[in-house]
Design a protein around this motif. Sequence first.
Motif, PDB file in Angstrom:
ATOM      1  N   VAL A   1       0.963  -1.262  -0.196  1.00  0.00           N
ATOM      2  CA  VAL A   1      -0.142   0.421  -0.257  1.00  0.00           C
ATOM      3  C   VAL A   1       0.780   1.370   0.186  1.00  0.00           C
ATOM      4  O   VAL A   1       0.319   2.341  -0.960  1.00  0.00           O
TER       5      VAL A   1
ATOM      6  N   ASN B   1       1.153   4.044  -3.668  1.00  0.00           N
ATOM      7  CA  ASN B   1       0.556   5.098  -2.661  1.00  0.00           C
ATOM      8  C   ASN B   1       1.547   5.770  -2.915  1.00  0.00           C
ATOM      9  O   ASN B   1       1.429   7.330  -3.797  1.00  0.00           O
TER      10      ASN B   1
ATOM     11  N   LEU C   1      -8.620  -3.796  -2.154  1.00  0.00           N
ATOM     12  CA  LEU C   1      -8.340  -2.235  -1.313  1.00  0.00           C
ATOM     13  C   LEU C   1      -6.875  -1.623  -1.678  1.00  0.00           C
ATOM     14  O   LEU C   1      -6.455  -0.438  -1.779  1.00  0.00           O
TER      15      LEU C   1
ATOM     16  N   TYR D   1      -6.855   2.246  -4.061  1.00  0.00           N
ATOM     17  CA  TYR D   1      -6.937   3.191  -2.699  1.00  0.00           C
ATOM     18  C   TYR D   1      -6.830   4.468  -2.895  1.00  0.00           C
ATOM     19  O   TYR D   1      -7.447   5.125  -3.144  1.00  0.00           O
ATOM     20  N   THR D   2      -5.467   4.360  -3.549  1.00  0.00           N
ATOM     21  CA  THR D   2      -4.740   6.212  -4.246  1.00  0.00           C
ATOM     22  C   THR D   2      -5.592   6.641  -4.822  1.00  0.00           C
ATOM     23  O   THR D   2      -5.646   7.291  -5.094  1.00  0.00           O
TER      24      THR D   2
ATOM     25  N   ILE E   1     -10.404   5.348  -4.703  1.00  0.00           N
ATOM     26  CA  ILE E   1     -11.110   5.287  -3.293  1.00  0.00           C
ATOM     27  C   ILE E   1     -10.783   6.734  -2.450  1.00  0.00           C
ATOM     28  O   ILE E   1     -11.836   7.095  -2.064  1.00  0.00           O
ATOM     29  N   THR E   2      -9.885   7.503  -3.006  1.00  0.00           N
ATOM     30  CA  THR E   2      -9.418   8.662  -1.856  1.00  0.00           C
ATOM     31  C   THR E   2     -10.318   9.561  -2.527  1.00  0.00           C
ATOM     32  O   THR E   2     -10.551  10.983  -2.368  1.00  0.00           O
TER      33      THR E   2
ATOM     34  N   CYS F   1     -13.551   6.409   1.354  1.00  0.00           N
ATOM     35  CA  CYS F   1     -12.222   6.980   1.935  1.00  0.00           C
ATOM     36  C   CYS F   1     -11.779   6.400   3.291  1.00  0.00           C
ATOM     37  O   CYS F   1     -10.742   6.255   3.706  1.00  0.00           O
TER      38      CYS F   1
ATOM     39  N   ALA G   1     -12.188   2.713   4.117  1.00  0.00           N
ATOM     40  CA  ALA G   1     -11.456   1.862   3.322  1.00  0.00           C
ATOM     41  C   ALA G   1     -10.071   1.319   4.504  1.00  0.00           C
ATOM     42  O   ALA G   1      -9.674   0.194   4.738  1.00  0.00           O
ATOM     43  N   PRO G   2      -9.689   2.753   5.415  1.00  0.00           N
ATOM     44  CA  PRO G   2      -8.013   2.111   5.950  1.00  0.00           C
ATOM     45  C   PRO G   2      -8.507   1.302   6.799  1.00  0.00           C
ATOM     46  O   PRO G   2      -8.010  -0.201   7.745  1.00  0.00           O
TER      47      PRO G   2
ATOM     48  N   SER H   1      -9.063   3.646  11.041  1.00  0.00           N
ATOM     49  CA  SER H   1      -9.985   5.439   9.472  1.00  0.00           C
ATOM     50  C   SER H   1      -9.553   6.127  10.640  1.00  0.00           C
ATOM     51  O   SER H   1      -9.184   7.115  10.096  1.00  0.00           O
TER      52      SER H   1
END
Length: 296
Positions: A56, A60, A131, A135-136, A139-140, A146, A149-150, A186
């Motif tokens: 991740v 990222n 995920l 994510y980057t 999801i952001t 966002c 997800a974490p 989160s």
Amino acid sequence: MSETAAVMRAARPNFLILAPLCAGSGVALAWQQGTPPALLDTLLVLIGALLAHAAVNLLNEYEDFVSGLDLITCRTPFSGGSGALPEVPAAARRVLLAALGTLGLVVAIGVYFLWLRGLPMLVLGAAGVALVLTYTRWITRSPIVCLLAPGLGFGPVMILGSLIALGARIDVTGLTVSLISLLLTSELLLINQIPDAEADRQVGRRHLVITLGQPAAGRLVGVLLSGSYGVLGAAILADWLPLWTAIALAPTPAALWISLKLPAAVADPRQLNTLLGLNVAVLLATLALLICGLSL
């Protein structure tokens, strides 16, 4: 700095303790159920969690460099990336290859546990990989996703996935621990987005710090942080968690202090950095103490 050193730095090794703590919670839960897991399986669970977190971070870092975000972010010790690629741009391809290679190792470990445990492992494993990959870039762009997800990745996916991988069962204790981890993680990502909000907005991100504003996001951090301890206390009273896990309530005063001070501190970078550092310490201490309480 060499390209190899840049790749290592982009993995953000100082922050990789979170994943083994979350997976370690799953290991502690499996032991609590009375069936000690095999040593090889335990090691693979912990290594897989560590590699997933590294993947991740690497992905990222690469995508933030390509988007230009790294070039406009004012970095703090706890947010804004490592800064490795702006210093060594030639390492970008190596960082991407390291991200994909690390994720490939995670998938290989997952295939082993899929062969061992069957379909439930596939569901959680696929969710985890999704995920990492989305994510980057995607999801952001969605505020609520966002935020969640974490927590989903380090909570239900990692902790419940560890339980399944180790041949244990998912019970109310496991679900409670995964919820606590979800709230804490989160909250951690949300508070760390506060210093980066303006730079994130410029490259098209749309998380809750941007949509709500920094003071309101600070209050939401307090809600999530306090909520994690509320769940822990309620679960002990309901006998969903063993009494010894009450030691994980020890950081509560520091958590309340963060919750009270944060909304006003968002405009003061010096005070905000202090709270960011304390928040990391509170989260890691809570998870470590929770593992201890489950193990006693």
